[in-house]
Design a protein around this motif. Structure first.
Motif, short mmCIF file in Angstrom:
data_model
loop_
_atom_site.label_atom_id
_atom_site.label_comp_id
_atom_site.label_asym_id
_atom_site.label_seq_id
_atom_site.Cartn_x
_atom_site.Cartn_y
_atom_site.Cartn_z
N ARG A 76 -0.47 -6.86 -1.96
CA ARG A 76 -0.29 -8.03 -2.82
C ARG A 76 -1.57 -8.87 -2.92
N ALA A 77 -2.19 -9.13 -1.79
CA ALA A 77 -3.39 -9.97 -1.80
C ALA A 77 -4.50 -9.32 -2.63
N GLU A 78 -4.57 -7.98 -2.59
CA GLU A 78 -5.62 -7.29 -3.34
C GLU A 78 -5.40 -7.42 -4.84
N VAL A 79 -4.14 -7.46 -5.25
CA VAL A 79 -3.84 -7.67 -6.67
C VAL A 79 -4.03 -9.15 -7.02
N VAL A 87 2.01 1.48 -3.90
CA VAL A 87 1.05 1.55 -5.01
C VAL A 87 -0.40 1.73 -4.55
N GLY A 88 -0.63 1.87 -3.25
CA GLY A 88 -2.00 2.10 -2.75
C GLY A 88 -2.77 0.84 -2.44
N VAL A 89 -2.34 -0.30 -2.99
CA VAL A 89 -3.01 -1.58 -2.69
C VAL A 89 -1.93 -2.60 -2.34
N LEU A 105 -1.88 1.65 -10.97
CA LEU A 105 -0.87 1.46 -9.93
C LEU A 105 0.30 2.43 -10.14
N ARG A 136 1.74 9.47 -7.12
CA ARG A 136 1.18 10.34 -6.07
C ARG A 136 1.82 10.06 -4.71
N LEU A 137 2.05 8.75 -4.44
CA LEU A 137 2.59 8.38 -3.12
C LEU A 137 4.08 8.61 -3.02
N SER A 175 -0.88 5.80 -8.94
CA SER A 175 -0.89 5.88 -7.47
C SER A 175 0.53 5.99 -6.94
N PRO A 197 0.82 -1.22 0.00
CA PRO A 197 0.00 0.00 0.00
C PRO A 197 0.85 1.26 0.00
N GLU A 198 2.00 1.24 0.67
CA GLU A 198 2.85 2.43 0.73
C GLU A 198 3.41 2.80 -0.64
#
Lengths: 305, 163
Positions: B97-100, B93-95, B117, B123-124, B120, B90-91
């Motif tokens: 590994r499990a979410e991908v 790409v915003g999501v 991704l 931005r991050l 994101s 998340p830090e």
């Protein structure tokens, strides 16, 4: 006595209000640490494209929107401010339920992007039910049925987590789960350097699966144990969670706070206060008091009132 | 067994009791919560959260087979010809590994989704080199009789390049 009245007596067994007060302090302090440090994926979802948003049933029923930077900031700081105010013990219902709404919504934001963490549902019960006790002071040793009910509900939810996770293993993994390589998979994917040796001694992880399944299925036995053995059982679960964290850096943090509901927290708080007081008194006697500080004996009017 | 005060040595004052209505709604609530949690565990799925099944580590991994681990590789504006590993967190790409991992079919059907991704990430991590290409890779770690053999197969599942 009928089974119904015995069950009611068990569900509403009075406990000291101070125990709920201490647990609330721990719960609200945990909420602050959790949203700021431990579980931050919800905040990052504010920066993710809405294409990844996958509403849960809760979101569909309540028409909750995808995350935005504004939403996650409001929820994050709403949790922190409400929990900090709730630590004071004032307005326990208003502040407690504000924390509950903010925290649950923040978790929803974290979980509605395709991955649900399965260790955080029982904490919802604690946030929802601890405020029902109303005012509870840290030094109030009066026993209360409302306090007993809230703690019993928290205990039931915490133990349900173990029992129902054993059920989930049977439902999704089948009875062969105990002989599978699930723990090998966990260590391969996210094992720490301290755990890698387990891969070379495969019977360790294999037998651990049997032990875990047995422990989870028999977790409700804790309600039948004596006070002393109940504390030991809680200690054993904490050892288990510490080992899990050391091996694969997964800790069920909110659940660990819930397990504290089994312990005589007000007694621990008393001991902590006594030790702190005696430490301060020793420091004062040994002349280590900060400049300008006065001892109770030398301060005019000390001990009056 | 009781959960009341133990060994204080002080005569206990009478407990604060609740009325019938106060007890009744609490009892009904406990029954309702029990039914919801049990229903979630018996027939529910993750979408039922907080009443979803407690299914951490509940799937069976074959003792002999392969453990799958998904990751991403990127090409950066600084080195556009070279694929390098990037953190799927998340830090970054915003999501996570499990979410991908849970959206591989959608990603394979529409690799342009991977571009989100990269945006994101921009931005991050505004100070990091921009990503001009991104691909999802799956590592298959071979396991025989619960022991990793050291053999790893890697497949590219989907790839996106900045238009």
């Amino acid at each position: 006595m009928s089974i119904g009245s015995r069950l009611a007596g068990w569900l509403f067994e009075p406990v000291p209000l101070a125990r709920v007060a201490v647990l609330r302090v721990l719960v609200f302090a945990f909420v602050i640490v959790d949203v700021l440090l431990l579980h931050t994926s919800g905040w990052y979802h504010g920066h993710a494209d809405p294409v990844w948003y996958e509403p849960l049933v809760m979101g569909e029923v309540l028409h909750l929107p995808p995350a935005s930077v504004l939403l996650v900031e409001v929820l994050k700081w709403g949790c922190v401010v409400a929990a900090a105010l709730a630590l004071s013990g004032r307005a326990p219902r208003l502040l407690g339920w504000t924390v509950a709404v903010c925290w649950v919504w923040y978790q929803y934001v974290a979980f509605s992007y395709g991955k649900v963490d399965h260790d955080r549902a029982d904490f919802v019960v604690a946030l929802a039910l601890l405020p029902t006790v109303g005012l509870a002071h840290l030094s109030d040793r009066r026993r209360s049925e409302a306090a007993g009910f809230a703690l019993r509900a928290v205990q039931l939810a915490a133990i349900a987590t173990y029992f129902l996770s054993a059920w989930a293993k049977i439902r999704f993994g089948g009875f062969e789960w105990v002989n599978s390589a699930t723990m090998v998979r966990a260590v391969v994917r996210r094992g720490t350097p301290w755990a890698e040796w387990l891969l070379d001694v495969p019977w360790t992880l294999h037998s651990f699966q049997w032990v875990l399944m047995a422990a989870e299925l028999t977790a409700p036995v804790i309600f039948l144990l004596s006070e002393r053995w109940r504390r030991r059982a809680v200690g054993a679960w904490f050892v288990f969670h510490a080992m899990t964290y050391a091996a694969i850096t997964i800790a069920f943090w909110p659940h660990l706070v819930m397990m504290l509901a089994f312990l005589p927290l007000e007694e621990y708080a008393d001991r902590l206060r006594a030790r702190t007081r005696s430490f301060v008194q020793r420091r004062v006697r040994s002349g280590a008091a900060p400049p300008g500080a006065s001892t109770p004996a030398s301060r005019p009017g000390a001990g009056v009132g | 067994m009781g959960q009341g005060e133990q060994g204080s040595g002080v005569a206990p004052s009478p407990p604060l009791r609740m009325g019938t209505v106060a007890k009744a709604w609490r009892a009904v609530l406990v029954v309702a919560l029990t039914l919801l949690f049990c229903a979630g565990s018996v027939v529910g799925d993750d979408h039922w959260w907080p009443f979803s099944p407690w299914r951490m580590f509940s799937t069976s991994q074959a003792a002999t087979g392969s453990v799958w681990s998904t990751g991403i590789e990127v090409r950066t504006a600084d080195a556009p010809d070279e694929w390098v590993h990037a953190s799927l967190t998340p830090e970054n790409v915003g999501v996570n590994r499990a979410e991908v991992e849970g959206r591989i079919p959608q990603i394979e059907a529409d690799p342009a989704r991977l571009g989100t991704l990269a945006r994101s990430h921009a931005r991050l991590r505004p100070d990091a080199p921009a990503w001009v290409g991104l691909r999802v890779v799956r590592h298959k770690i071979v396991v025989v009789d619960r022991v990793p053999t050291g053999e790893v197969e890697t497949d590219v599942l989907a790839e996106w390049s900045q238009p």
